[in-house]
Design a protein around this motif. Structure first.
Motif, short mmCIF file in Angstrom:
data_model
loop_
_atom_site.label_atom_id
_atom_site.label_comp_id
_atom_site.label_asym_id
_atom_site.label_seq_id
_atom_site.Cartn_x
_atom_site.Cartn_y
_atom_site.Cartn_z
N LEU A 1 0.84 -1.20 0.00
CA LEU A 1 0.00 0.00 0.00
C LEU A 1 0.88 1.25 0.00
O LEU A 1 2.03 1.20 0.44
CB LEU A 1 -0.89 0.04 1.25
CG LEU A 1 -2.02 -0.99 1.37
CD1 LEU A 1 -2.61 -0.97 2.76
CD2 LEU A 1 -3.10 -0.76 0.32
N VAL A 2 0.29 2.32 -0.47
CA VAL A 2 0.92 3.64 -0.33
C VAL A 2 -0.12 4.53 0.34
O VAL A 2 -1.30 4.49 -0.01
CB VAL A 2 1.33 4.23 -1.70
CG1 VAL A 2 1.91 5.62 -1.53
CG2 VAL A 2 2.34 3.31 -2.40
N ILE A 3 0.32 5.30 1.32
CA ILE A 3 -0.62 6.18 2.04
C ILE A 3 -0.17 7.62 1.86
O ILE A 3 0.98 7.96 2.18
CB ILE A 3 -0.67 5.80 3.54
CG1 ILE A 3 -1.17 4.36 3.66
CG2 ILE A 3 -1.59 6.75 4.31
CD1 ILE A 3 -0.62 3.62 4.83
N SER A 4 -1.06 8.43 1.31
CA SER A 4 -0.74 9.86 1.22
C SER A 4 -1.07 10.47 2.57
O SER A 4 -2.03 10.06 3.24
CB SER A 4 -1.56 10.52 0.10
OG SER A 4 -2.95 10.37 0.35
N ILE A 5 -0.29 11.45 2.96
CA ILE A 5 -0.51 12.05 4.29
C ILE A 5 -0.11 13.52 4.26
O ILE A 5 0.93 13.89 3.72
CB ILE A 5 0.24 11.22 5.37
CG1 ILE A 5 0.01 11.78 6.77
CG2 ILE A 5 1.73 11.10 5.11
CD1 ILE A 5 0.33 10.76 7.87
N GLY A 6 -0.99 14.34 4.82
CA GLY A 6 -0.73 15.77 4.84
C GLY A 6 -1.88 16.50 5.51
O GLY A 6 -2.74 15.87 6.14
N TYR A 7 -1.88 17.81 5.37
CA TYR A 7 -2.98 18.61 5.94
C TYR A 7 -4.05 18.81 4.88
O TYR A 7 -3.75 19.20 3.75
CB TYR A 7 -2.44 19.95 6.44
CG TYR A 7 -1.61 19.79 7.68
CD1 TYR A 7 -2.22 19.73 8.93
CD2 TYR A 7 -0.22 19.66 7.61
CE1 TYR A 7 -1.46 19.55 10.09
CE2 TYR A 7 0.54 19.48 8.77
CZ TYR A 7 -0.08 19.43 9.99
OH TYR A 7 0.66 19.24 11.13
N SER A 8 -5.29 18.55 5.26
CA SER A 8 -6.39 18.64 4.31
C SER A 8 -6.74 20.09 4.00
O SER A 8 -6.72 20.94 4.88
CB SER A 8 -7.62 17.93 4.89
OG SER A 8 -8.69 18.04 3.97
#
Ligand SMILES: Cc1cc2nc3c(=O)[nH]c(=O)nc-3n(C[C@H](O)[C@H](O)[C@H](O)COP(=O)(O)O)c2cc1C
Length: 178
Positions: free
Chosen positions: A150-157
């Motif tokens: 899997l790849v998970i994108s992560i950041g501030y929405s």
């Protein structure tokens, strides 16, 4: 600390990120949540690569966009790549005997931990199963023999409101025996 039921309601897939770097400590805390996740025979069949570098993140995003998918990742500052490692020998034998893929289950649980840890820290994620594994391995120097699961994108929405959750009804998913 957020109530658990509020937290799981707050988590949603984010496909619209602010141009804002994620603090390293928050990313490490997400991996800590994975580290303590349960797994079959405690085999912990996982490794995580965190990409928190603007130039590299743009290149990772391109590995997630085959057939025009996941275009939103162009604006995502960070990614977590989940690699499958060999599980515990007992878990692997048990899985074969019982015809169960325990490693996939384990990785799913760890990923859920990760996404909820991110949510608790004000971050947003999107789990992605659609990626060009070969291209991504090449970019990140990952051995050909490894599996990226899997790849998970992560950041501030950049979104300010939560979406309504579209889900099957309780009747459709639950058989309750008393
Ligand atoms: C294993 C898995 C793979 C997924 N792959 C993608 C993907 O490649 N791209 C994407 O935009 N969303 C992907 N998703 C997100 C789902 O579409 C999303 O979780 C689902 O529609 C429910 O919406 P929610 O996460 O906002 O509650 C994936 C989710 C999971 C669990």
């Amino acid at each position: 600390m957020t109530d658990y039921f509020d937290l799981i309601k707050q988590r949603e897939s984010c496909r619209n990120y602010l141009d804002k770097q994620v603090e390293k400590e928050k990313l490490i805390a997400c991996i800590e949540a994975c580290r303590i996740a349960p797994s079959s025979c405690n085999g912990q069949p996982w490794k995580f690569i965190v990409v928190n570098n603007k130039e590299l993140s743009i290149k990772v995003a391109k590995c997630l966009q085959d057939l025009g998918m996941n275009k939103f990742t162009d604006k995502c500052p960070s990614f977590i790549i989940v690699l499958e490692e060999k599980g515990d020998i007992k878990a692997r034998i048990g899985g074969t005997i019982k015809n169960q893929d325990y490693s996939s289950i384990d990785i799913g649980i760890a990923t859920a931990h990760l996404c909820l840890a991110a949510t608790e820290q004000g971050l947003s994620t999107c789990i992605m199963g659609w990626f060009n594994e070969k291209k991504l391995k090449n970019l990140l120097d990952i051995a050909v023999s490894k599996r990226i699961r899997l790849v998970i994108s992560i950041g501030y929405s950049a979104d300010t409101k939560l979406r309504k959750k579209v889900r099957k009804s309780m009747d459709e998913i639950l058989q309750f025996i008393e």
